[in-house]
Structures are given as C-alpha cells and as structure tokens.
Design a protein around this motif. Structure first.
Motif, PDB file in Angstrom:
ATOM      1  N   GLU A 192     -30.388 -29.915  14.588  1.00 20.76           N
ATOM      2  CA  GLU A 192     -31.687 -30.182  14.142  1.00 20.76           C
ATOM      3  C   GLU A 192     -32.798 -29.096  14.826  1.00 20.76           C
ATOM      4  O   GLU A 192     -33.821 -28.733  14.036  1.00 20.76           O
ATOM      5  CB  GLU A 192     -32.476 -31.462  14.483  1.00 20.76           C
ATOM      6  N   VAL A 193     -32.342 -28.452  15.767  1.00 21.49           N
ATOM      7  CA  VAL A 193     -33.313 -27.414  16.424  1.00 21.49           C
ATOM      8  C   VAL A 193     -33.471 -26.163  15.454  1.00 21.49           C
ATOM      9  O   VAL A 193     -32.218 -25.844  15.057  1.00 21.49           O
ATOM     10  CB  VAL A 193     -32.865 -27.207  17.753  1.00 21.49           C
ATOM     11  N   PRO A 194     -34.723 -25.730  15.125  1.00 19.35           N
ATOM     12  CA  PRO A 194     -34.550 -24.409  14.541  1.00 19.35           C
ATOM     13  C   PRO A 194     -34.034 -23.506  15.172  1.00 19.35           C
ATOM     14  O   PRO A 194     -33.842 -23.106  16.294  1.00 19.35           O
ATOM     15  CB  PRO A 194     -36.164 -24.256  14.406  1.00 19.35           C
ATOM     16  N   MET A 195     -33.420 -22.557  14.293  1.00 14.68           N
ATOM     17  CA  MET A 195     -32.701 -21.344  14.532  1.00 14.68           C
ATOM     18  C   MET A 195     -31.237 -21.285  15.277  1.00 14.68           C
ATOM     19  O   MET A 195     -30.691 -20.611  15.419  1.00 14.68           O
ATOM     20  CB  MET A 195     -33.459 -20.162  15.615  1.00 14.68           C
ATOM     21  N   VAL A 196     -30.663 -22.632  15.203  1.00  8.39           N
ATOM     22  CA  VAL A 196     -29.478 -23.013  15.436  1.00  8.39           C
ATOM     23  C   VAL A 196     -28.678 -22.555  14.178  1.00  8.39           C
ATOM     24  O   VAL A 196     -28.614 -23.365  13.357  1.00  8.39           O
ATOM     25  CB  VAL A 196     -29.074 -24.524  15.803  1.00  8.39           C
ATOM     26  N   ALA A 197     -27.582 -21.686  14.541  1.00  5.88           N
ATOM     27  CA  ALA A 197     -26.670 -21.306  13.432  1.00  5.88           C
ATOM     28  C   ALA A 197     -25.574 -22.228  13.300  1.00  5.88           C
ATOM     29  O   ALA A 197     -24.822 -22.569  12.307  1.00  5.88           O
ATOM     30  CB  ALA A 197     -26.346 -19.849  13.495  1.00  5.88           C
ATOM     31  N   GLU A 198     -24.987 -22.732  14.387  1.00 10.57           N
ATOM     32  CA  GLU A 198     -23.827 -23.498  14.543  1.00 10.57           C
ATOM     33  C   GLU A 198     -23.688 -24.195  15.871  1.00 10.57           C
ATOM     34  O   GLU A 198     -24.313 -23.943  16.833  1.00 10.57           O
ATOM     35  CB  GLU A 198     -22.572 -22.588  14.470  1.00 10.57           C
ATOM     36  N   VAL A 199     -23.042 -25.517  15.798  1.00  5.35           N
ATOM     37  CA  VAL A 199     -23.005 -26.136  17.044  1.00  5.35           C
ATOM     38  C   VAL A 199     -21.513 -26.442  17.353  1.00  5.35           C
ATOM     39  O   VAL A 199     -20.658 -26.854  16.446  1.00  5.35           O
ATOM     40  CB  VAL A 199     -23.422 -27.675  16.950  1.00  5.35           C
ATOM     41  N   VAL A 200     -20.956 -25.995  18.565  1.00  7.56           N
ATOM     42  CA  VAL A 200     -19.599 -26.046  18.842  1.00  7.56           C
ATOM     43  C   VAL A 200     -19.736 -27.382  20.028  1.00  7.56           C
ATOM     44  O   VAL A 200     -20.259 -27.025  21.105  1.00  7.56           O
ATOM     45  CB  VAL A 200     -19.163 -24.799  19.583  1.00  7.56           C
ATOM     46  N   ASN A 201     -19.069 -28.460  19.608  1.00 11.71           N
ATOM     47  CA  ASN A 201     -19.282 -29.488  20.328  1.00 11.71           C
ATOM     48  C   ASN A 201     -17.963 -29.850  21.346  1.00 11.71           C
ATOM     49  O   ASN A 201     -16.671 -30.093  20.578  1.00 11.71           O
ATOM     50  CB  ASN A 201     -19.386 -31.038  19.358  1.00 11.71           C
ATOM     51  N   SER A 202     -17.925 -29.195  22.445  1.00 13.58           N
ATOM     52  CA  SER A 202     -16.919 -29.428  23.348  1.00 13.58           C
ATOM     53  C   SER A 202     -17.096 -30.518  24.217  1.00 13.58           C
ATOM     54  O   SER A 202     -16.543 -30.727  25.489  1.00 13.58           O
ATOM     55  CB  SER A 202     -16.855 -28.061  24.071  1.00 13.58           C
ATOM     56  N   ILE A 203     -17.769 -31.505  23.988  1.00 11.91           N
ATOM     57  CA  ILE A 203     -18.319 -32.927  24.840  1.00 11.91           C
ATOM     58  C   ILE A 203     -16.887 -33.508  24.807  1.00 11.91           C
ATOM     59  O   ILE A 203     -16.111 -33.903  23.788  1.00 11.91           O
ATOM     60  CB  ILE A 203     -19.059 -33.584  24.179  1.00 11.91           C
ATOM     61  N   ALA A 204     -16.673 -34.026  26.065  1.00  7.39           N
ATOM     62  CA  ALA A 204     -15.472 -34.787  26.201  1.00  7.39           C
ATOM     63  C   ALA A 204     -15.847 -36.281  26.693  1.00  7.39           C
ATOM     64  O   ALA A 204     -16.736 -36.541  27.178  1.00  7.39           O
ATOM     65  CB  ALA A 204     -14.277 -34.286  27.327  1.00  7.39           C
ATOM     66  N   LEU A 205     -14.820 -37.091  26.169  1.00  3.71           N
ATOM     67  CA  LEU A 205     -15.391 -38.538  26.663  1.00  3.71           C
ATOM     68  C   LEU A 205     -14.789 -38.850  28.022  1.00  3.71           C
ATOM     69  O   LEU A 205     -13.739 -38.370  28.496  1.00  3.71           O
ATOM     70  CB  LEU A 205     -14.304 -39.617  25.663  1.00  3.71           C
TER      71      LEU A 205
END
Length: 133
Positions: free
Chosen positions: A94-107
């Motif tokens: 949702e943040v302006p200018m973000v082209a892509e999000v790579v979600n490497s978060i682990a549980l």
C-alpha cells in the motif's frame, strides 16, 4: 623558457581535464547501480513501510525487517501466523512507489508447552549426587 612553461602548463591542464572527466560517467551512481535519487527514494520507502507496520492496529511486527532496492521491498523476520505474514505484505504494498513486495517472513516455530508453561517434554534438572560418607 617561456614556451617550455606554457607547454608544461597546457600539458598539466590537459592531464587534469582527462582525470576529471574520466569519472563523469559514474557520477551520480553508486556501487550498487542505483542513482543517488533512487537510493533516497528507497530509503523513504523503507522508512514508510516500517512506520506503517509499527502503526498497524491489529498485529505487532517487531520481528520484521524491511529492506528496499529499486522499489522492491523485501520483508524478512518472524511472525506468529500466516495471517500476520499476509497482512505485512499488504501493508508494504500500500506504500506509494513500491513496485513489488518479496515476502520472506517465516513463521515462528510452535513449541508445545506443559500446563506450567515449560517446553514439552520437560526434563527435571539432574539431582545432586548424594553426599559421600
């Protein structure tokens, strides 16, 4: 003698010009290929994503790290649930200018606990040896 000085001065001027101009091609670019402006934008994006994650009313994202390169945001760290992981990516996107999000978060690993709150299986500490006679 005067001609020699003029020749020496013009030769030095030419050398300084060549040395000075040789760096112009890389001027404004950093070693990682980003321009100074792109690097500033990436820092702004990172700061804004971190702020939005901190302000998130439902989840706490204290163990999530944010990095940005050329508008691509990478999230890493640990959360308690898949829903938290999904929400962190939504907030970043949702943040302006973000082209892509790579979600490497682990549980976070789930460690079963006994009713006393100790990890299961609980092993009592070894008893001290009986005193010697």
């Amino acid at each position: 003698m005067r001609n020699f000085k003029n020749l020496l001065i013009s030769g030095l001027s030419a050398a300084v010009a060549v040395i000075g101009l040789s760096g112009c091609e890389s001027w404004g670019h950093h070693h990682d290929g980003r321009t100074a402006g792109r690097e500033v934008d990436d820092h702004k994006i990172t700061a804004e994503v971190r702020d939005k994650l901190r302000e998130e009313p439902v989840f706490k994202f204290s163990d999530v790290d944010v990095r940005t390169f050329n508008g691509v945001v990478q999230l890493s760290g640990f959360v308690n649930s898949d829903e938290q992981k999904r929400r962190a990516a939504e907030v970043a996107q949702e943040v302006p200018m973000v082209a892509e999000v790579v979600n490497s978060i682990a549980l976070k690993p789930q460690i079963p606990a006994t009713p006393t709150g100790r990890p299961y299986p609980y092993e009592a500490p070894p008893a001290s040896p009986p005193p010697r006679p």
